[in-house]
Design a protein around this motif. Structure first.
Motif, PDB file in Angstrom:
ATOM      1  N   SER A 277       3.304  13.616 -23.416  1.00 37.61           N
ATOM      2  CA  SER A 277       1.575  13.086 -22.964  1.00 37.61           C
ATOM      3  C   SER A 277       2.205  11.215 -22.593  1.00 37.61           C
ATOM      4  O   SER A 277       1.358  11.409 -21.325  1.00 37.61           O
ATOM      5  N   PRO A 278       3.044  10.733 -22.770  1.00 38.16           N
ATOM      6  CA  PRO A 278       2.219   8.639 -22.472  1.00 38.16           C
ATOM      7  C   PRO A 278       2.998   8.886 -21.461  1.00 38.16           C
ATOM      8  O   PRO A 278       2.290   7.571 -21.085  1.00 38.16           O
ATOM      9  N   THR A 279       4.174   9.655 -21.027  1.00 42.11           N
ATOM     10  CA  THR A 279       4.884   9.285 -19.868  1.00 42.11           C
ATOM     11  C   THR A 279       3.810   9.145 -18.572  1.00 42.11           C
ATOM     12  O   THR A 279       4.105   7.994 -18.093  1.00 42.11           O
ATOM     13  N   PRO A 280       2.887   9.726 -18.329  1.00 41.87           N
ATOM     14  CA  PRO A 280       1.874   9.115 -17.455  1.00 41.87           C
ATOM     15  C   PRO A 280       1.008   7.829 -17.598  1.00 41.87           C
ATOM     16  O   PRO A 280       1.365   6.823 -16.898  1.00 41.87           O
ATOM     17  N   MET A 281       0.182   7.779 -18.396  1.00 42.34           N
ATOM     18  CA  MET A 281       0.151   6.311 -18.882  1.00 42.34           C
ATOM     19  C   MET A 281       1.199   5.411 -18.266  1.00 42.34           C
ATOM     20  O   MET A 281       0.896   4.261 -18.223  1.00 42.34           O
ATOM     21  N   LEU A 282       2.516   5.765 -19.381  1.00 46.26           N
ATOM     22  CA  LEU A 282       3.327   4.306 -18.943  1.00 46.26           C
ATOM     23  C   LEU A 282       3.470   4.501 -17.724  1.00 46.26           C
ATOM     24  O   LEU A 282       4.076   2.933 -17.450  1.00 46.26           O
ATOM     25  N   LEU A 283       4.016   5.173 -16.624  1.00 41.11           N
ATOM     26  CA  LEU A 283       4.043   5.528 -15.623  1.00 41.11           C
ATOM     27  C   LEU A 283       2.659   4.251 -14.723  1.00 41.11           C
ATOM     28  O   LEU A 283       3.389   2.829 -13.459  1.00 41.11           O
ATOM     29  N   LEU A 284       1.949   4.368 -14.944  1.00 41.29           N
ATOM     30  CA  LEU A 284       0.452   4.217 -15.052  1.00 41.29           C
ATOM     31  C   LEU A 284       0.351   2.903 -15.046  1.00 41.29           C
ATOM     32  O   LEU A 284       0.079   1.022 -13.950  1.00 41.29           O
ATOM     33  N   ALA A 285       1.089   1.672 -16.156  1.00 42.92           N
ATOM     34  CA  ALA A 285       1.334   0.982 -16.964  1.00 42.92           C
ATOM     35  C   ALA A 285       2.203  -0.323 -15.952  1.00 42.92           C
ATOM     36  O   ALA A 285       1.678  -1.347 -15.267  1.00 42.92           O
ATOM     37  N   PHE A 286       3.238   0.405 -15.148  1.00 41.49           N
ATOM     38  CA  PHE A 286       4.293   0.099 -14.490  1.00 41.49           C
ATOM     39  C   PHE A 286       4.121  -0.181 -13.133  1.00 41.49           C
ATOM     40  O   PHE A 286       4.268  -1.246 -12.851  1.00 41.49           O
TER      41      PHE A 286
ATOM     42  N   LEU B 248       0.880  -0.920  -0.160  1.00 46.73           N
ATOM     43  CA  LEU B 248       0.289   0.118  -0.139  1.00 46.73           C
ATOM     44  C   LEU B 248       0.853   1.474  -0.181  1.00 46.73           C
ATOM     45  O   LEU B 248       0.876   2.051  -0.687  1.00 46.73           O
ATOM     46  N   CYS B 249       1.844   1.478   0.591  1.00 46.41           N
ATOM     47  CA  CYS B 249       2.660   2.401   0.888  1.00 46.41           C
ATOM     48  C   CYS B 249       3.133   2.696  -0.796  1.00 46.41           C
ATOM     49  O   CYS B 249       3.760   3.608  -1.486  1.00 46.41           O
ATOM     50  N   LEU B 250       3.956   0.835  -0.932  1.00 45.06           N
ATOM     51  CA  LEU B 250       3.778   1.827  -2.781  1.00 45.06           C
ATOM     52  C   LEU B 250       3.123   2.172  -3.361  1.00 45.06           C
ATOM     53  O   LEU B 250       3.466   2.695  -4.921  1.00 45.06           O
ATOM     54  N   GLU B 251       2.150   1.976  -3.341  1.00 46.40           N
ATOM     55  CA  GLU B 251       1.167   1.524  -4.151  1.00 46.40           C
ATOM     56  C   GLU B 251       0.548   3.583  -4.186  1.00 46.40           C
ATOM     57  O   GLU B 251       0.435   4.764  -5.074  1.00 46.40           O
TER      58      GLU B 251
END
Length: 98
Positions: free
Chosen positions: A57-66, A31-34
């Motif tokens: 613009s695609p950088t936040p979505m890439l971070l969310l996928a990881f 939970l802390c990592l999330e």
């Protein structure tokens, strides 16, 4: 430092402090990592919107996928640990025993 930057920096640091100091259960560590990844995602999204850059613009979505991949791997480890050791307490885990 603007209040928005302070809020996201403090959110990230609180998640990091929780990960460092409250290591009793594997679920609390996940939970802390999330929370850290969520604060990074929102901060990166706002930074991209402030700059009005289409290259970022695609950088936040890439971070969310990881982050989603990290969460699924963490939950799989949580289930495997709970099945083999009977609980998710980190003190019951020993890395030398395999």
């Amino acid at each position: 430092m603007t209040p928005v930057h302070f809020a996201f920096s403090s959110t990230f640091l609180l998640g990091l402090a929780g990960l460092a100091f409250h290591r009793t259960h594997l679920l609390s560590a996940l939970l802390c990592l999330e929370s850290m990844m969520l604060s990074l995602f929102i901060a990166l999204s706002l930074w991209t919107l402030q700059l009005d850059s289409t290259n970022l613009s695609p950088t936040p979505m890439l971070l969310l996928a990881f982050s989603a991949c990290e969460a699924s791997a963490g939950l799989a480890l949580l289930v495997a640990t709970a099945r083999t050791h009977g609980s998710d307490r980190l003190q019951s885990l020993n890395l030398l025993q395999c």
